[in-house]
Scaffold this active site. Structure first.
Site, mmCIF file in Angstrom:
data_model
loop_
_atom_site.group_PDB
_atom_site.id
_atom_site.type_symbol
_atom_site.label_atom_id
_atom_site.label_comp_id
_atom_site.label_asym_id
_atom_site.label_seq_id
_atom_site.Cartn_x
_atom_site.Cartn_y
_atom_site.Cartn_z
ATOM 1 C CG HIS B 84 -0.328 0.091 2.531
ATOM 2 N ND1 HIS B 84 0.585 -0.834 3.002
ATOM 3 C CD2 HIS B 84 -0.457 1.022 3.517
ATOM 4 C CE1 HIS B 84 0.971 -0.479 4.217
ATOM 5 N NE2 HIS B 84 0.362 0.642 4.554
ATOM 6 C CG HIS B 86 -0.087 4.378 4.815
ATOM 7 N ND1 HIS B 86 -0.875 3.557 5.585
ATOM 8 C CD2 HIS B 86 -0.838 5.486 4.555
ATOM 9 C CE1 HIS B 86 -2.057 4.140 5.773
ATOM 10 N NE2 HIS B 86 -2.060 5.295 5.165
ATOM 11 C CG ASP B 88 4.974 3.060 7.132
ATOM 12 O OD1 ASP B 88 4.049 3.515 6.426
ATOM 13 O OD2 ASP B 88 4.779 2.201 8.015
ATOM 14 C CG HIS B 89 4.296 -0.211 4.144
ATOM 15 N ND1 HIS B 89 4.300 -1.562 4.413
ATOM 16 C CD2 HIS B 89 3.927 0.395 5.304
ATOM 17 C CE1 HIS B 89 3.927 -1.760 5.664
ATOM 18 N NE2 HIS B 89 3.693 -0.595 6.225
ATOM 19 C CG HIS B 161 -4.123 -0.295 6.495
ATOM 20 N ND1 HIS B 161 -4.030 -0.332 7.861
ATOM 21 C CD2 HIS B 161 -3.120 0.535 6.087
ATOM 22 C CE1 HIS B 161 -3.031 0.439 8.249
ATOM 23 N NE2 HIS B 161 -2.462 0.973 7.198
ATOM 24 C CG ASP B 231 0.688 -1.507 7.486
ATOM 25 O OD1 ASP B 231 1.585 -2.365 7.558
ATOM 26 O OD2 ASP B 231 0.873 -0.296 7.697
ATOM 27 C CG HIS B 289 4.248 -3.126 10.386
ATOM 28 N ND1 HIS B 289 3.229 -2.536 11.082
ATOM 29 C CD2 HIS B 289 4.524 -2.305 9.355
ATOM 30 C CE1 HIS B 289 2.894 -1.402 10.472
ATOM 31 N NE2 HIS B 289 3.675 -1.239 9.434
#
Lengths: 329, 329
Positions: B84, B86, B88-89, B161, B231, B289
């Site tokens: 996804h 976000h 941080d990914h 999510h 996530d 995570h």
């Protein structure tokens, strides 16, 4: 009760500070590799801390992870200055802004940089769908004065690189000269608030007579000047801009073995950086932004040290304390 | 000349491999922290290596720096799967693509992910003005089959999510059963190329007679299945999707102390991940995570271990070798 009262001690410390008007100024290298990070060197970022305020120059990928390592908090008074929009100098902004929001930063933040910075931040906030917990302002920099406060200037000068690159300086305003208590007593100025005003360079009035601070102060004392180059070739404009700096942090992507590459890719060699710093009467030179091809810098250093002996090789998390030219504490 | 000829040795090795049809499959955690990196945990990324091919699941900020640490090269056969968008990914994609170009990658690369990935990459290539030295394809993923080759499938399932998140699986196709040389000899199949074909599950012809490989092979042997969650909350769909996996890498942002936060932020607790893995007959569970609030995971592990005892806590650069269910080598 005998002994020293705490208030006396504090007053003494305060008096001492007033006389010297000293402010801490230190610089921490957060990333010192060019283009590609190595195991030991992260991407470009320099933190400057002055009187509790943080100035971050560039924000290469991974810079948010360097904050706790360097014991820098995410919610402090700070501003960020981006030299140019190559990824190794600005991609770390994205994670930094998100992490500041994760920890509920509430202080406003201003990010300064070249045109294009607004689109970069706005597009990524949209793509990555993150909100901010603090007011963010992005200001486009032009050559010349960028910020002026009571105590310092931030100035910018355009370098010579593949895209617009700013060399930044932080220049403290001059401090008032050393206070002469004898002269103040001779002028019948009573100790206390009036002395303090004179020490700060302000006029005071005694029995209808204006006392000019020049009567009780020595010659004004120079503030400190540090410059940080971003990515650039050496140019006459930059040489003037960094003139007389107490510390110049200059990119040194290459050494003599890649002089041609330095010209071609619009970077400097260590020798070129040292030459420019020497001609500009820079007191201390710190070399940074080394190509990842160089495993060990030490054997190459003589190329620059012969030209500018007061030279430091930046390492990630190296801390430099910048003293006043007249500081002898 | 006496001794063993190299060709004989190679043939022996080759025969052995043909019989077992073994392929290396290992997983390396490149980043195991949620949202905010810590000193010891980088942002989300998992590398899976199979038969020399690299599958990168997520690319959190700093992942390019983990490649050399994990001894993974930048120019290998690889594809990237983003769960996804976000930051941080996926923010690490930017530096990774740039560094691949710096080292002159020439092999094509496909990045798979949710809608929005194309804009994210395209906008940043424009803002940061970088070129690529290799063909890059970005493919938008839909639930179901993502990639199929002769040997494996990559499949995706939608999680639950704040934004669309894909859980990915890598599932090897079944291998032919164990070859029975006695049966082949009885059927008068001469050793050599025809045996090799039968071992691979292909029919052969002897004197006008078709020999079906089933006559000389045991029951077909299951390939391996690994899943990686991105996530998500636990859902019945994901439970079905991860069913029977040899290894499930599941997000475990929180522990029991933050059950409510897990629901609110659409993440899992370790207990919830273990519960789902246990009900889905997952062989081995790796938790990853972790929220940066947890300094030490060890004392909290019993919350999940009581439910799924075959449990591993991911650490950056931990390597897991995934064996075949029937592998006893």
């Amino acid at each position: 009760m005998g002994g020293i009262y705490l208030s006396d001690v504090l007053l003494d410390v305060f008096k001492h500070q007033r006389v010297l008007l000293l402010t801490d100024l230190k610089l921490i290298f957060l990333g010192t590799s060019a283009s590609v990070p190595t195991i030991h060197r992260g991407l470009s970022s320099v933190a400057v801390l002055r009187d509790g305020e943080l100035f971050l120059f560039d924000a290469g990928e991974g810079v948010q992870r360097s904050f706790p390592k360097a014991k820098i908090g995410f919610n402090r008074k700070m501003s960020i200055f981006i030299s140019h929009l190559h990824g190794d100098h600005c991609v770390g902004l994205l994670g930094l802004l998100q992490t500041m929001s994760m920890v509920q930063r509430d202080k406003p933040l201003t990010v300064y940089g070249p045109r294009g910075l607004i689109g970069f931040i706005r597009n990524n906030i949209r793509s990555l769908k993150f909100g901010l917990t603090f007011p963010l302002e992005v200001k486009i920099v032009r050559e010349g004065l960028v910020v002026e406060t009571r105590d310092y200037f931030i100035k910018a000068c355009i370098g010579q690189h593949r895209m617009k690159n700013f060399v930044y300086s932080l220049e403290e305003k001059d401090r008032p000269g050393v206070f002469n208590p004898k002269a103040a007593k001779n002028l019948k100025v009573p100790e206390g608030i009036l002395w303090s005003k004179l020490q700060k360079g302000e006029s005071v009035e005694i029995n209808g007579k204006i006392i000019n601070p020049n009567l009780v102060l020595g010659p004004s004392r120079k503030g400190r000047k540090i410059v940080i180059s971003g990515d650039t070739r050496p140019t006459p404009t930059i040489k003037r801009f960094i003139s007389g700096a107490d510390l110049a942090v200059l990119e040194s992507t290459y050494f003599d073995d890649h002089q041609e590459k330095a010209k071609e890719n619009l970077h400097m060699t260590a020798r070129e950086a040292a030459q420019m710093a020497s001609e500009a009467d820079v007191n201390q030179l710190a070399l940074t932004h080394f190509s990842s091809r160089y495993d060990d810098i030490a054997p190459l250093l003589s190329q620059a040290q012969d030209i500018h002996p007061n030279l430091i090789v930046a390492e990630d998390f190296l801390v430099l304390n910048i003293q006043y030219p007249d500081e002898k504490v």
